[in-house]
Motif scaffolding. Sequence first.
Motif, PDB file in Angstrom:
ATOM      1  N   GLN A 155      25.729   4.787  31.805  1.00 10.82           N
ATOM      2  CA  GLN A 155      26.683   5.954  32.017  1.00 10.82           C
ATOM      3  C   GLN A 155      27.645   5.740  30.835  1.00 10.82           C
ATOM      4  N   TRP A 156      28.247   6.755  30.582  1.00  9.48           N
ATOM      5  CA  TRP A 156      29.304   6.446  29.761  1.00  9.48           C
ATOM      6  C   TRP A 156      30.784   6.763  30.199  1.00  9.48           C
ATOM      7  N   ASP A 157      31.892   6.099  29.542  1.00  5.69           N
ATOM      8  CA  ASP A 157      33.310   6.257  30.100  1.00  5.69           C
ATOM      9  C   ASP A 157      34.008   6.582  28.890  1.00  5.69           C
ATOM     10  N   ASP A 158      35.186   6.016  28.504  1.00 10.33           N
ATOM     11  CA  ASP A 158      36.105   6.621  27.505  1.00 10.33           C
ATOM     12  C   ASP A 158      35.880   6.064  26.148  1.00 10.33           C
ATOM     13  N   HIS A 159      35.560   5.002  25.843  1.00 12.86           N
ATOM     14  CA  HIS A 159      35.665   4.373  24.697  1.00 12.86           C
ATOM     15  C   HIS A 159      34.334   4.630  24.045  1.00 12.86           C
ATOM     16  N   GLU A 160      33.535   5.358  24.418  1.00 11.84           N
ATOM     17  CA  GLU A 160      32.289   5.734  23.717  1.00 11.84           C
ATOM     18  C   GLU A 160      32.891   7.099  22.836  1.00 11.84           C
ATOM     19  N   VAL A 161      33.969   7.551  23.140  1.00  7.20           N
ATOM     20  CA  VAL A 161      34.739   8.719  22.109  1.00  7.20           C
ATOM     21  C   VAL A 161      35.982   8.075  21.991  1.00  7.20           C
ATOM     22  N   ASN A 208      39.788   5.922  23.603  1.00  5.29           N
ATOM     23  CA  ASN A 208      40.580   5.720  24.983  1.00  5.29           C
ATOM     24  C   ASN A 208      41.235   6.780  25.832  1.00  5.29           C
ATOM     25  N   ASN A 209      40.868   6.546  27.179  1.00  2.00           N
ATOM     26  CA  ASN A 209      41.400   7.349  28.144  1.00  2.00           C
ATOM     27  C   ASN A 209      41.362   9.030  27.761  1.00  2.00           C
ATOM     28  N   TRP A 210      40.223   9.357  27.049  1.00  2.00           N
ATOM     29  CA  TRP A 210      40.177  10.970  26.690  1.00  2.00           C
ATOM     30  C   TRP A 210      39.780  11.839  27.854  1.00  2.00           C
ATOM     31  N   TYR A 211      40.196  12.937  27.786  1.00  2.29           N
ATOM     32  CA  TYR A 211      39.583  14.021  28.720  1.00  2.29           C
ATOM     33  C   TYR A 211      39.550  15.340  27.870  1.00  2.29           C
ATOM     34  N   PRO A 212      38.685  16.155  28.448  1.00  2.00           N
ATOM     35  CA  PRO A 212      38.350  17.278  27.860  1.00  2.00           C
ATOM     36  C   PRO A 212      39.808  18.204  27.469  1.00  2.00           C
ATOM     37  N   GLY A 213      39.585  18.924  26.123  1.00  2.00           N
ATOM     38  CA  GLY A 213      40.707  19.879  25.850  1.00  2.00           C
ATOM     39  C   GLY A 213      41.922  18.880  25.319  1.00  2.00           C
ATOM     40  N   GLU A 214      41.985  17.693  25.352  1.00  2.00           N
ATOM     41  CA  GLU A 214      43.106  16.833  24.777  1.00  2.00           C
ATOM     42  C   GLU A 214      43.017  17.091  23.086  1.00  2.00           C
ATOM     43  N   ILE A 215      44.395  17.063  22.726  1.00  2.00           N
ATOM     44  CA  ILE A 215      44.609  16.894  21.288  1.00  2.00           C
ATOM     45  C   ILE A 215      45.497  15.937  21.045  1.00  2.00           C
ATOM     46  N   LEU A 216      44.973  15.151  20.084  1.00  2.00           N
ATOM     47  CA  LEU A 216      45.554  13.870  19.937  1.00  2.00           C
ATOM     48  C   LEU A 216      46.705  13.954  19.131  1.00  2.00           C
ATOM     49  N   ARG A 240      41.860  15.848  15.179  1.00  2.00           N
ATOM     50  CA  ARG A 240      42.555  15.392  16.478  1.00  2.00           C
ATOM     51  C   ARG A 240      42.191  16.136  17.877  1.00  2.00           C
ATOM     52  N   ARG A 241      40.979  17.102  17.506  1.00  2.00           N
ATOM     53  CA  ARG A 241      40.557  17.688  18.764  1.00  2.00           C
ATOM     54  C   ARG A 241      39.646  16.818  19.300  1.00  2.00           C
ATOM     55  N   VAL A 242      39.902  16.516  20.420  1.00  2.00           N
ATOM     56  CA  VAL A 242      38.925  15.525  21.093  1.00  2.00           C
ATOM     57  C   VAL A 242      37.893  16.044  21.651  1.00  2.00           C
ATOM     58  N   ASP A 243      37.483  17.207  21.901  1.00  2.00           N
ATOM     59  CA  ASP A 243      36.378  18.007  22.334  1.00  2.00           C
ATOM     60  C   ASP A 243      35.400  17.567  21.008  1.00  2.00           C
ATOM     61  N   VAL A 244      35.664  17.893  19.982  1.00  4.80           N
ATOM     62  CA  VAL A 244      35.017  17.747  18.698  1.00  4.80           C
ATOM     63  C   VAL A 244      34.554  16.472  18.501  1.00  4.80           C
ATOM     64  N   LEU A 245      35.437  15.407  18.850  1.00  5.81           N
ATOM     65  CA  LEU A 245      35.020  14.154  18.641  1.00  5.81           C
ATOM     66  C   LEU A 245      33.921  13.628  19.802  1.00  5.81           C
ATOM     67  N   ALA A 246      34.243  14.350  20.946  1.00 11.34           N
ATOM     68  CA  ALA A 246      33.409  13.972  22.201  1.00 11.34           C
ATOM     69  C   ALA A 246      31.883  14.534  21.837  1.00 11.34           C
ATOM     70  N   GLY A 247      31.905  15.579  21.184  1.00 15.59           N
ATOM     71  CA  GLY A 247      30.545  16.351  20.845  1.00 15.59           C
ATOM     72  C   GLY A 247      29.738  15.395  20.218  1.00 15.59           C
ATOM     73  N   ARG A 248      30.418  14.781  19.027  1.00 17.44           N
ATOM     74  CA  ARG A 248      29.780  14.010  17.960  1.00 17.44           C
ATOM     75  C   ARG A 248      29.233  12.543  18.790  1.00 17.44           C
ATOM     76  N   LYS A 252      36.464  15.715  33.535  1.00 18.27           N
ATOM     77  CA  LYS A 252      37.678  15.238  34.096  1.00 18.27           C
ATOM     78  C   LYS A 252      38.913  16.015  33.609  1.00 18.27           C
ATOM     79  N   ASP A 253      39.719  16.091  34.744  1.00 13.69           N
ATOM     80  CA  ASP A 253      40.968  16.983  34.508  1.00 13.69           C
ATOM     81  C   ASP A 253      41.986  16.144  33.672  1.00 13.69           C
ATOM     82  N   PRO A 254      43.250  16.751  32.965  1.00  7.18           N
ATOM     83  CA  PRO A 254      43.936  16.121  32.292  1.00  7.18           C
ATOM     84  C   PRO A 254      44.854  14.702  32.860  1.00  7.18           C
ATOM     85  N   ASN A 255      45.142  13.759  32.184  1.00  5.26           N
ATOM     86  CA  ASN A 255      45.807  12.787  32.612  1.00  5.26           C
ATOM     87  C   ASN A 255      47.411  13.344  32.947  1.00  5.26           C
TER      88      ASN A 255
END
Length: 526
Positions: free
Chosen positions: A261-267, A269-277, A285-293, A331-334
């Motif tokens: 299973q995956w958690d956060d550090h595959e992408v 730390n502590n990421w969630y969908p829609g986050e902007i770094l 800075r778009r976490v959704d783009v990074l998460a897709g890769r 996951k919803d936003p932190n």
Amino acid sequence: MTALHRRTVLRAGLATGAGLAGGVLLGAAGASAATGAVRQLGAPAWLPAGRPVLTHGVQSGDATADSALVWTRTDRPGRMYVEVSTRPDFRGARRLRGPVLAEPSDFTGRVQLRGLPTGQRLHYRVRVESLDRPGLFSEPLTGTLRTAPGAHERRDIRFVWTGDIAGQGWGIAPDFGGMKIFKAMRARRPDFFLCSGDTVYSDGPLTETVTLPDGRIWRNLVTPEKSKVAETLAEYRGQFAYNLLDEQFRAFVAEVAQVNQWDDHEVLNNWYPGEILDDTRYTERRVDVLAGRARQAFHEWVPAPTDGRLYRRLSYGPLLDVFVLDMRTYKDPNDGNTYADPKRGLLGREQREWLIRELRRSRATWKVVANDLPIGLVVPDGATAQEGVAQGDPGLPAGRELEFAEVLRAVHRAGVTGLVFLTADVHYTAAHHYDPARAAFRDFTPFWEFVSGPAHAGAFGPNALDATFGPTAAFVHAPPAANTSPAEGFQHFGEVAIDAGSGALTVHLRDAEGVSLWSTTLPASR
């Protein structure tokens, strides 16, 4: 297993996709050689000399009663073949023709083995045939896996779990024995390995040396992809390639089927969908783009299902069902995690309903839920936000606790027994017992949650327990200082053993040498 060629292990492609094929049985005599034009597959203009090379070993995953995935990677376009046998000499083996491994999948691929015998240790052998020179095969690499028991087949079950691999700046250090915990887990001869997330640390660059508190020097093996935070697809692929440079990790995953299973550090730390770094290390800075890769790299390099859904149920006969959660994709936003909206949470509506439904349907003696974030531990994300389920308020459920209260209530009222949670994430090991007699929320059946890790990363903790579901810590083994190195201990894995006769489930919390630090035996529900 043949040794990996150091000059070929880090080649990475840049396109998308993953090679996957259901095995076509060709019979013991084999079949005609695969053919095809290299140019039609968009292969590199140059062609490596000699035989194809399997650059990163072999792996297997999600071994059920009659199926399993087998994975490899090659250094050039080629056709994958797998032989499967109950015998180590492969006499009478079945041969399966797999996919073409090419640049779109980073030259990785897997074969879905079907029609396997239940409850047996199987031997597999992998080769790749050159597309440019049909009939020219790689040297074979071999591995083993054990299929799950059949639906009515009671037998002893043993598996191990942990998480958190190559994090906080602690990579492969040959002078300190590499990732030696995998040697200890391999020695336990488990039926399978549950990796509870943080399979890699894409946001944790490595430096060549780190000075330890006692003056010793930790010397990391460093690759280009591990020298910065991962942003590109090639860099995310390099995170998974890195772990397979470790001899002990590579030997372990060749011998033991994985459930990942995956958690956060595959992408990150502590990421969630829609986050902007807001992190200057990143140009994207778009976490959704990074998460897709990252998700593409995960599916290419890890022997896990590629059907688009990471949460799933795996059955191991009448004694065990494992429910693998995905607490990241939905996951919803932190935030402060005190909201009253029942539609929010970590699981999302569909996964939450699936979990309740499948737990109710399960007739297994033990229902193990693999949750990559712990239920009762407070996991902060900065000064004001929360990363996990709990938030430290001992009162009635709020925030993400609401969805777990819904799950616990539903299965309690349905009479579900034998519920156990296994997790990692917090970088220490612990045993927590949850009881409504101690809780603010009381509509649930008592259960245990066992925490393990890190496998090979900085050790931390312990974290505070939230009293909402009435947990108490029966055992904790945590380091004296944050980010304690693997050289100083405090690396952990857990082991679960289920006795076929009594149905009792025994948990050992072990250190990196395999020494049991604490154990308990839970009787089967009557």
